[in-house]
Write a protein that holds these residues in place. Structure first.
Motif, PDB file in Angstrom:
ATOM      1  N   MET A   1       0.905  -1.030  -0.017  1.00 36.53           N
ATOM      2  CA  MET A   1       0.081   0.071  -0.151  1.00 36.53           C
ATOM      3  C   MET A   1       0.829   1.204   0.117  1.00 36.53           C
ATOM      4  N   PRO A   2       0.812   2.261  -0.873  1.00 38.22           N
ATOM      5  CA  PRO A   2       1.717   3.572  -0.913  1.00 38.22           C
ATOM      6  C   PRO A   2       1.411   4.132   0.303  1.00 38.22           C
ATOM      7  N   ASP A   3       2.569   4.914   0.640  1.00 35.01           N
ATOM      8  CA  ASP A   3       2.623   5.765   1.748  1.00 35.01           C
ATOM      9  C   ASP A   3       1.782   6.854   1.860  1.00 35.01           C
ATOM     10  N   ASP A   4       1.343   7.220   0.587  1.00 32.58           N
ATOM     11  CA  ASP A   4       0.664   8.593   0.333  1.00 32.58           C
ATOM     12  C   ASP A   4      -1.042   8.535   0.030  1.00 32.58           C
ATOM     13  N   GLU A   5      -1.329   7.360   0.427  1.00 35.61           N
ATOM     14  CA  GLU A   5      -2.813   7.149   0.002  1.00 35.61           C
ATOM     15  C   GLU A   5      -3.602   8.103   0.998  1.00 35.61           C
ATOM     16  N   PRO A   6      -5.049   8.084   0.549  1.00 39.45           N
ATOM     17  CA  PRO A   6      -5.780   9.095   1.672  1.00 39.45           C
ATOM     18  C   PRO A   6      -5.657   8.885   3.100  1.00 39.45           C
ATOM     19  N   GLN A   7      -5.728   7.519   3.599  1.00 37.75           N
ATOM     20  CA  GLN A   7      -5.746   7.162   4.905  1.00 37.75           C
ATOM     21  C   GLN A   7      -4.346   7.832   5.688  1.00 37.75           C
ATOM     22  N   GLY A   8      -3.523   8.552   4.989  1.00 40.90           N
ATOM     23  CA  GLY A   8      -2.460   9.050   5.710  1.00 40.90           C
ATOM     24  C   GLY A   8      -1.234   8.401   5.248  1.00 40.90           C
ATOM     25  N   ILE A   9      -0.015   8.981   5.990  1.00 39.11           N
ATOM     26  CA  ILE A   9       1.222   8.769   5.900  1.00 39.11           C
ATOM     27  C   ILE A   9       1.895   8.097   7.055  1.00 39.11           C
ATOM     28  N   ARG A  10       2.791   7.214   6.817  1.00 45.86           N
ATOM     29  CA  ARG A  10       3.093   6.344   7.914  1.00 45.86           C
ATOM     30  C   ARG A  10       4.008   7.274   8.761  1.00 45.86           C
ATOM     31  N   LEU A  11       3.808   7.228  10.109  1.00 54.19           N
ATOM     32  CA  LEU A  11       4.160   8.084  11.283  1.00 54.19           C
ATOM     33  C   LEU A  11       5.726   8.252  11.129  1.00 54.19           C
ATOM     34  N   GLN A  12       6.645   7.198  10.980  1.00 54.36           N
ATOM     35  CA  GLN A  12       7.950   7.002  11.047  1.00 54.36           C
ATOM     36  C   GLN A  12       8.471   7.830   9.668  1.00 54.36           C
ATOM     37  N   LYS A  13       7.891   7.778   8.696  1.00 53.32           N
ATOM     38  CA  LYS A  13       8.144   8.594   7.481  1.00 53.32           C
ATOM     39  C   LYS A  13       7.946  10.120   7.786  1.00 53.32           C
ATOM     40  N   VAL A  14       6.939  10.367   8.187  1.00 51.93           N
ATOM     41  CA  VAL A  14       6.501  11.806   8.570  1.00 51.93           C
ATOM     42  C   VAL A  14       7.725  12.376   9.729  1.00 51.93           C
ATOM     43  N   LEU A  15       8.005  11.553  10.593  1.00 55.35           N
ATOM     44  CA  LEU A  15       9.060  11.911  11.454  1.00 55.35           C
ATOM     45  C   LEU A  15      10.429  12.092  10.860  1.00 55.35           C
ATOM     46  N   ALA A  16      10.721  11.156   9.976  1.00 52.96           N
ATOM     47  CA  ALA A  16      12.014  11.262   9.104  1.00 52.96           C
ATOM     48  C   ALA A  16      12.020  12.556   8.349  1.00 52.96           C
ATOM     49  N   ALA A  17      10.843  12.630   7.523  1.00 52.12           N
ATOM     50  CA  ALA A  17      10.982  13.858   6.725  1.00 52.12           C
ATOM     51  C   ALA A  17      11.161  15.224   7.628  1.00 52.12           C
ATOM     52  N   ALA A  18      10.511  15.208   8.857  1.00 53.06           N
ATOM     53  CA  ALA A  18      10.552  16.453   9.582  1.00 53.06           C
ATOM     54  C   ALA A  18      12.024  16.706  10.211  1.00 53.06           C
ATOM     55  N   GLY A  19      12.977  15.667   9.957  1.00 56.76           N
ATOM     56  CA  GLY A  19      14.246  15.846  10.583  1.00 56.76           C
ATOM     57  C   GLY A  19      14.446  15.306  11.927  1.00 56.76           C
ATOM     58  N   VAL A  20      13.463  14.752  12.279  1.00 57.38           N
ATOM     59  CA  VAL A  20      13.678  13.889  13.741  1.00 57.38           C
ATOM     60  C   VAL A  20      14.760  12.889  13.971  1.00 57.38           C
ATOM     61  N   GLY A  21      15.049  12.119  12.869  1.00 60.27           N
ATOM     62  CA  GLY A  21      15.859  10.993  12.599  1.00 60.27           C
ATOM     63  C   GLY A  21      15.708  10.138  11.450  1.00 60.27           C
ATOM     64  N   SER A  22      16.511   9.199  11.174  1.00 61.21           N
ATOM     65  CA  SER A  22      16.279   8.141  10.216  1.00 61.21           C
ATOM     66  C   SER A  22      14.883   7.551  10.591  1.00 61.21           C
ATOM     67  N   ARG A  23      14.370   6.587   9.525  1.00 59.25           N
ATOM     68  CA  ARG A  23      13.193   5.831   9.795  1.00 59.25           C
ATOM     69  C   ARG A  23      13.415   4.888  10.790  1.00 59.25           C
ATOM     70  N   ARG A  24      14.540   4.293  10.754  1.00 56.25           N
ATOM     71  CA  ARG A  24      14.951   3.470  11.817  1.00 56.25           C
ATOM     72  C   ARG A  24      14.781   4.201  13.298  1.00 56.25           C
ATOM     73  N   ALA A  25      15.523   5.201  13.397  1.00 58.97           N
ATOM     74  CA  ALA A  25      15.420   5.797  14.629  1.00 58.97           C
ATOM     75  C   ALA A  25      14.193   6.131  15.056  1.00 58.97           C
ATOM     76  N   SER A  26      13.331   6.648  13.930  1.00 54.91           N
ATOM     77  CA  SER A  26      12.012   7.228  14.177  1.00 54.91           C
ATOM     78  C   SER A  26      11.209   5.909  15.010  1.00 54.91           C
ATOM     79  N   GLU A  27      11.127   4.766  14.147  1.00 57.08           N
ATOM     80  CA  GLU A  27      10.600   3.688  14.506  1.00 57.08           C
ATOM     81  C   GLU A  27      10.792   3.521  16.003  1.00 57.08           C
ATOM     82  N   ALA A  28      12.108   3.487  16.450  1.00 50.63           N
ATOM     83  CA  ALA A  28      12.577   3.159  17.798  1.00 50.63           C
ATOM     84  C   ALA A  28      11.837   4.258  18.852  1.00 50.63           C
ATOM     85  N   LEU A  29      11.877   5.306  18.444  1.00 49.02           N
ATOM     86  CA  LEU A  29      11.090   6.672  19.448  1.00 49.02           C
ATOM     87  C   LEU A  29       9.613   6.083  19.546  1.00 49.02           C
ATOM     88  N   ILE A  30       8.993   5.560  18.364  1.00 44.36           N
ATOM     89  CA  ILE A  30       7.524   5.368  18.472  1.00 44.36           C
ATOM     90  C   ILE A  30       7.342   4.066  19.231  1.00 44.36           C
TER      91      ILE A  30
END
Length: 247
Positions: A1-30
């Motif tokens: 399922m694509p990340d940009d479908e109407p039901q939203g974007i995966r949270l770890q991708k949003v965090l990574a795009a905002a500069g919080v950290g890599s996707r892996r690091a963002s997953e660890a935060l979650i």
């Protein structure tokens, strides 16, 4: 399922795009329960959010996303420029520093034409409102050039409060930061927003201002930004502004 479908974007991708950290690091935060979405802790990897609408916090600090379309700029306003987006008298105003931008920006922190220094420009209306509202007591730092000498008791006097025509005012901080001949540079920190308050305050104690620069607005510092230039605020600066006004 694509990340940009109407039901939203995966949270770890949003965090990574905002500069919080890599996707892996963002997953660890979650997974560690350090991420909140709309006031609720989210621990489930793969949770989808609407980054244009969701209020997302990491360790209690709000983050901003590119998808939200929010703009946060620092401007070093030169002397001779009035703090308005449209001056009816035709004087130089702030529009010259946002030409070509499609967003409608608000300015945060008025400065009179003879005062230079830091002004914020943003289309985040709620943040702009709170930063400007006196109840949030956002600190502002100025450096003023005044005639010396400065009495050792002046800082104590200013912290205790000075009566002006429109009521008493007291500073939150005061110190001498430089001297050159008979000229003295002083730093004044206060949460007041009354018109010309720094000039009137220093004039009342016998030190009329020759030059005035605002160097900080809340947690944001002007730093090495040259007069007439702008820069984007960092995610850390935006998060600190949110904390200052309880967003």
């Amino acid at each position: 399922m694509p990340d940009d479908e109407p039901q939203g974007i995966r949270l770890q991708k949003v965090l990574a795009a905002a500069g919080v950290g890599s996707r892996r690091a963002s997953e660890a935060l979650i997974a560690a329960g350090r991420v909140e979405v709309d006031g609720k802790v989210v621990r489930t990897l793969g949770t989808r959010v609407d980054p244009a609408r969701a209020v997302i916090k990491v360790d209690g600090s709000r983050i901003t996303t590119a998808e939200a379309g929010l703009v946060y700029l620092a401007l070093n306003k030169p002397t001779g420029v009035v703090s308005t987006m449209n001056d009816p008298e035709g004087r130089p105003d702030l529009t010259g520093y946002v030409l070509g931008r499609k967003e409608r920006l608000f300015h945060v922190g008025r400065l009179d034409a003879d005062t230079e220094g830091l002004i914020l420009l943003t289309n985040d209306g709620e943040l702009a409102h709170r930063l400007a509202h006196p109840s949030y007591e956002v600190l502002k730092t100025y450096v003023a050039e005044v005639p010396g000498p400065i009495a050792p008791s002046l800082g104590r006097q200013l912290r205790a409060g000075i009566d002006l025509d429109d009521g008493p005012v007291r500073v939150d901080g005061f110190r001498v930061v430089g001297r050159s001949g008979t000229r003295v540079m002083v730093e004044v920190i206060l949460h007041e927003g009354r018109k010309h308050v720094v000039r009137r305050l220093l004039d009342a104690v016998g030190h009329p201002v020759k030059r005035l620069v605002r160097t900080h607005l809340g947690p944001v510092a002007m730093g090495e930004l040259r007069p007439g230039n702008t820069r984007k605020l960092t995610p850390e600066e935006v998060a600190a502004l949110y904390r200052d006004v309880g967003l």
